[in-house]
Design a protein around this motif. Structure first.
Motif, PDB file in Angstrom:
ATOM      1  N   ARG A   1       0.608  -1.190  -0.022  1.00  7.42           N
ATOM      2  CA  ARG A   1       0.130   0.142   0.193  1.00  7.42           C
ATOM      3  C   ARG A   1       0.840   1.370   0.093  1.00  7.42           C
ATOM      4  O   ARG A   1       0.189   2.411  -0.351  1.00  7.42           O
TER       5      ARG A   1
ATOM      6  N   GLU B   1      -6.771   1.726   8.268  1.00 11.27           N
ATOM      7  CA  GLU B   1      -6.036   1.536   6.998  1.00 11.27           C
ATOM      8  C   GLU B   1      -6.604   0.233   6.208  1.00 11.27           C
ATOM      9  O   GLU B   1      -6.743   0.504   4.992  1.00 11.27           O
TER      10      GLU B   1
ATOM     11  N   TYR C   1      -7.920   1.364   2.530  1.00 15.15           N
ATOM     12  CA  TYR C   1      -7.180   0.858   1.220  1.00 15.15           C
ATOM     13  C   TYR C   1      -7.729  -0.406   0.634  1.00 15.15           C
ATOM     14  O   TYR C   1      -7.551  -0.654  -0.295  1.00 15.15           O
TER      15      TYR C   1
ATOM     16  N   ALA D   1      -2.332  10.154   2.503  1.00 20.96           N
ATOM     17  CA  ALA D   1      -2.031   9.229   1.433  1.00 20.96           C
ATOM     18  C   ALA D   1      -1.013   9.395   0.738  1.00 20.96           C
ATOM     19  O   ALA D   1      -0.667  11.031   0.471  1.00 20.96           O
TER      20      ALA D   1
ATOM     21  N   ARG E   1       0.100   7.299  -4.625  1.00 23.83           N
ATOM     22  CA  ARG E   1      -1.165   6.763  -4.821  1.00 23.83           C
ATOM     23  C   ARG E   1      -2.379   7.574  -5.194  1.00 23.83           C
ATOM     24  O   ARG E   1      -3.673   7.023  -5.119  1.00 23.83           O
TER      25      ARG E   1
ATOM     26  N   MET F   1      -7.176   7.474  -5.402  1.00 25.06           N
ATOM     27  CA  MET F   1      -7.828   7.969  -4.545  1.00 25.06           C
ATOM     28  C   MET F   1      -9.078   8.606  -5.148  1.00 25.06           C
ATOM     29  O   MET F   1      -9.901   9.545  -4.531  1.00 25.06           O
TER      30      MET F   1
END
Length: 401
Positions: free
Chosen positions: A37, A208, A212, A338, A342, A346
């Motif tokens: 991640r 988390e 995620y 974040a 990533r 999002m």
């Protein structure tokens, strides 16, 4: 085999796949994503292999159902089938693979047409129309985080619906009717349950894991040539019944009209009827003020007016808790923290996250009747009911949440 039996067999095959291999593939992929991640995936071989199996097998099973060119006659069965297709499309969107729209879109669209809803998965497919088989209900994964999220969020929805049902019985009886005490007390108890389930969710859900591994399944996705916004946990009518029936929100407010118009295609068919009825509701706070001002209130009217204030207080408290203990820590803060690499993962469902949070904050303040210079809330009506009760020897004023 008769055509009806053939159709039922293909639907059952799809149902078994959603409850079995589909969930197993998603779970395996999520474990890969969670391990990676903090960085961009370097080796996508396993991801590509699993996601291609998912898109291929699901598309083939849905195509078998579509080939029959027959829909279940039962509305609940059609809605459940739409949910299965939606689970598949939501997973494809999450794993960034493209399904064959010619296989799945026509069936999703004709199901939606027959039901009067958006042709995609909605949260109602998880907390209102989610039939358990062998003790297991439908989910994207078998992760503990998803089970916790679906269970406590679903229980809170049930409690909100119970409160709405109790309040709907009040106008026909009249606020001074001693029988109404039962319904208002039931609404208070239901809203206490909402708070309890929300607290349990905040305490037990891993931030988390949710952000995620669970949140990405609720993104917007395409059906045919059109993109449909993501599923929202608030896509049910009960909370709006409470809003308008209490008098905390108005169906004549342009902002609130946009909220209802946005969610209308995404609620279950039976909930759409309740949303259409909202403009016909007379606010209970308005009724309470009028009846308390009319003369010396009867004991049942005093008791019921105080219970009405209690309903508003518990409703406001649950709304404030949801915003500050669930929306902010589980969505807003992780999105801000974040890693930049990533960003492609999002994408929020529908409008930008900032706009979504601002809308939720406005609804929070309406539901809690908070005083804001840019907002007209029900604070004056709540305070007036409290003053009238105090003048008549009733309980003290309602404290602002």
């Amino acid at each position: 085999m008769s055509p009806d039996l053939s159709r039922e067999s293909s639907v059952k095959d799809l149902d078994r796949w959603i409850r079995g291999e589909f969930r197993e593939i998603n779970t395996e992929l999520e474990e890969i994503y969670f391990a990676e991640r903090a960085i961009v995936l370097q080796d996508r071989a396993d991801v590509d292999k699993l996601s291609q199996v998912l898109v291929r097998d699901g598309g083939a099973l849905i195509n078998r159902v579509a080939e029959r060119r027959e829909l279940p006659s039962d509305q609940n069965a059609r809605y459940e089938l739409l949910g299965m297709i939606g689970f598949y499309l939501g997973a494809c969107r999450r794993h960034e693979v493209r399904p064959d729209q010619s296989q799945v879109a026509p069936l999703a669209q004709i199901l939606a047409w027959s039901l009067g809803v958006a042709p995609r998965f909605s949260s109602a497919h998880q907390h209102i129309h989610n039939r358990a088989v062998g003790g297991t209900f439908n989910s994207f994964t078998s992760l503990a985080a998803e089970r916790i999220f679906l269970t406590y969020n679903g229980l809170a929805v049930m409690a909100y619906r119970r409160a709405a049902h109790a309040l709907l019985d009040v106008p026909v009886l009249g606020l001074s009717n001693p029988l109404v005490t039962y319904h208002l007390a039931d609404a208070v108890a239901a809203l206490r349950d909402v708070m309890g389930y929300s607290q349990a969710l905040a305490n037990e859900l891993d931030v988390e894991r949710f952000f995620y591994n669970i949140r990405p399944y609720f993104k917007s996705y395409r059906v045919g040539s059109r993109e449909f916004r993501g599923a929202n946990a608030g896509d049910f009518a009960g909370i709006n019944v409470i809003d308008v029936l209490l008098g905390l929100c108005s169906p004549h407010d342009p902002f609130y009209q946009e909220v209802i118009a946005d969610k209308y295609p995404y609620v279950a068919p039976e909930d759409q009827k309740l949303l259409r009825a909202l403009p016909t509701f007379k606010p209970l706070l308005t009724t309470a003020v009028a009846e308390l001002e009319a003369g010396v209130p009867s004991p049942p009217l005093r008791e019921n007016a105080q219970l009405l204030l209690d309903v508003c207080r518990h409703y406001g408290a649950a709304t404030v808790f949801h915003h500050h203990r669930l929306v902010v820590p589980f969505l807003q803060k992780p999105a801000a923290d974040a890693p930049p690499e990533r960003d492609s993962d999002m994408t929020a469902s529908g409008p930008p996250l900032k706009e979504v949070v601002e809308t939720l904050a406005r609804l929070r303040d309406l539901r809690a009747a908070r005083q804001r210079p840019d907002l007209v809330t029900a604070r004056a009506a709540l305070d007036r009911v409290g003053e009238l009760l105090d003048d008549s020897g009733g309980p003290a004023l309602l404290e602002q949440p």
